[in-house]
Design an enzyme around this catalytic site. Sequence first.
Site, PDB file in Angstrom:
ATOM      1  N   TYR A  46       6.594  -9.525   7.604  1.00 49.87           N
ATOM      2  CA  TYR A  46       6.398  -8.077   7.761  1.00 49.87           C
ATOM      3  C   TYR A  46       6.860  -7.656   9.153  1.00 49.87           C
ATOM      4  O   TYR A  46       6.820  -8.463  10.100  1.00 49.87           O
ATOM      5  CB  TYR A  46       4.920  -7.707   7.624  1.00 49.87           C
ATOM      6  N   ASP A  89       0.815  -1.222   0.000  1.00 46.69           N
ATOM      7  CA  ASP A  89       0.000   0.000   0.000  1.00 46.69           C
ATOM      8  C   ASP A  89       0.848   1.272   0.000  1.00 46.69           C
ATOM      9  O   ASP A  89       2.041   1.226   0.306  1.00 46.69           O
ATOM     10  CB  ASP A  89      -0.867   0.037   1.275  1.00 46.69           C
TER      11      ASP A  89
END
Lengths: 259, 259
Positions: A111, A53
Site C-alpha cells: 500500500y 474501503d
Amino acid sequence: MMKRIMLTVAYDGTDYHGWQVQPGVPTIEGELNRALRALTGEEIVVTGASRTDAGVHSMGNVAVFDTSCPIPAANLPRALDGRLPEDIVVVSAVYVKPDFHPRHCDHRKTYEYRIYNDRIRDPQTDRYSYHYYGDLDVEKMKEAAAFLKGTHDFSSFCAAATDVEDKVRTIYDISVCREGKMIKIRVTGNGFLYNMVRIISGTLLFAGNGRTLPEEVKSIIEGKDRQLAGPTLPAKGLTQIEIDYTEAGDIYENDQTVM
Amino acid sequence: MMKRIMLTVAYDGTDYHGWQVQPGVPTIEGELNRALRALTGEEIVVTGASRTDAGVHSMGNVAVFDTSCPIPAANLPRALDGRLPEDIVVVSAVYVKPDFHPRHCDHRKTYEYRIYNDRIRDPQTDRYSYHYYGDLDVEKMKEAAAFLKGTHDFSSFCAAATDVEDKVRTIYDISVCREGKMIKIRVTGNGFLYNMVRIISGTLLFAGNGRTLPEEVKSIIEGKDRQLAGPTLPAKGLTQIEIDYTEAGDIYENDQTVM
C-alpha cells in the site's frame, strides 16, 4: 470448458463505496460483476483479494472468477474497457489454476499513503493524497517507521470496529520518502488489519510534526491500545499498489491460450 | 478604500464548463464570483487572464477584482478555501496597481499537454492526461516541436470557430519530454489562438507515431490551413501552468499590507 481467470484491476476509488457489493450504491466489485456478466452472459461473481474501503484507490487489486466464455483471457482488458466506467481499468487478465484463491494463499500486499505537504492544496493531486499544510520532518517519520518493521501484534493500529482476533501481522518493508511536495509512505506486509495503513500513516504524521517522538512508536506497539496511536488519515490518500503471489508457488496455468 | 487584488487560481477543470460564466452551468469564474460575493458582501465580478475551455485544468490562472473589503489580500486563500468547491484553489492573493489588467499587458503564458503513453490506461492520471496506447517516438516529437518556436502566423493551429484576425503569435519555448509513461509538451508564448496548444499537441502526436515527418511542420505552418495540422487533442490533457507578468513592469502595489 470452465477456466479460472485472475484480473488485475486499477481504480480511482473516489466515487465508490469501496470494493464489496452493497445494495443501491456503486462499488468496484459491483461494476466488475456487471461488466463481466454483460460480456459473457454468465452470472459471474468475482472474488477480490483486497476489499478496499470507500474512497481507497488501487493500482493493482486482484479479482478472480470462473467462466466458460471462449474469449481468451489476454483479450479481456480491451473487451472490458468499453463496458466499465472510466475510473476502473482492467490492467491484465491471465488463467490461473482452478484451486487458486486470491486471499487464501501466501501473498504480500503493498500500500502507499500519500501526504501532500504544502501550504496550499493542489487540485490535481487532491483526489489521491491527504493535504497537510504544517511542517513535516521526513527524517523523523523514517525513524518512527523503522520500529514498525517486523512481526508484531498491531492491535494499536487497528480500528476498534473489527472482529478479527489475531492481530499479529508482519511488515516486510516500510519506507517514507519525499518527492517534491508529496510524502509517500509505502508498506509491504502479509496482510493488514482494518484501517491499519491509515493509522500507521497518522502515527508517522505525528512523528513528522513533533507530536510523537519516533522512539515512542515502540511503546505504542507494545501497549496494544488503539488510543495510543495517531489518527486514521482519510481514505483518499491511500492507494493499494500491488499484490505479490510469488510465495504462493506456481499459481498460473501453463498454457495461457487454451480455452 | 478600493483596492485591486490579483488571485492566482488552480483548478481541476473536469467538472466545469470552462472559465467564463454561462447561465445554468458551473464555471470557474462563476464559482469565484460566488465565493468572493459571499465573503465580501460586494457584487464582485472577476476578470480572468485565460478563459480556459471546458475540461481544461490550471495550476495558475489569474483573476483580478476590485474590493473595499478590509480582509488583507494575504488572508484570502485561507478565507476562500471553505467557500470554494474542493477542485478550485486560490493559491495566492496580492494587491496590484489600480490600472493592472490581466490580459491587456505584456505577459507570457505557459501550457502543458500530457499524453499518457502506455498500452493500458491509469485511472490516477486519466483525469489530467490523454491516453494514447500506440508507440510514440519522443525524439521525432522534439524535432517537430523545434519548427514551431519563434514568431509565425499560426492559422494552421487555430480552430475554425474564431473571429480573431491576427493569427501571428510568438512561441518563446516549446519542449517535449518523457517522464515514465507520461509525455509532457510544454509551450510558452505571448498568447494562444483558440485550441492552439491542443492542435500543436495533436500535430506532435502525429510526428511521434510517424504519420507526419518532423520537417513537414514547416510546410504546415506555411500553408496557413487548419486542415494541414493534426487533430485537436481532448481538453482533459491540457493544463495551464503559469502566467508570467515580468515584462509588464512593476504590477504590484508596494505595500501588500495596506487596506
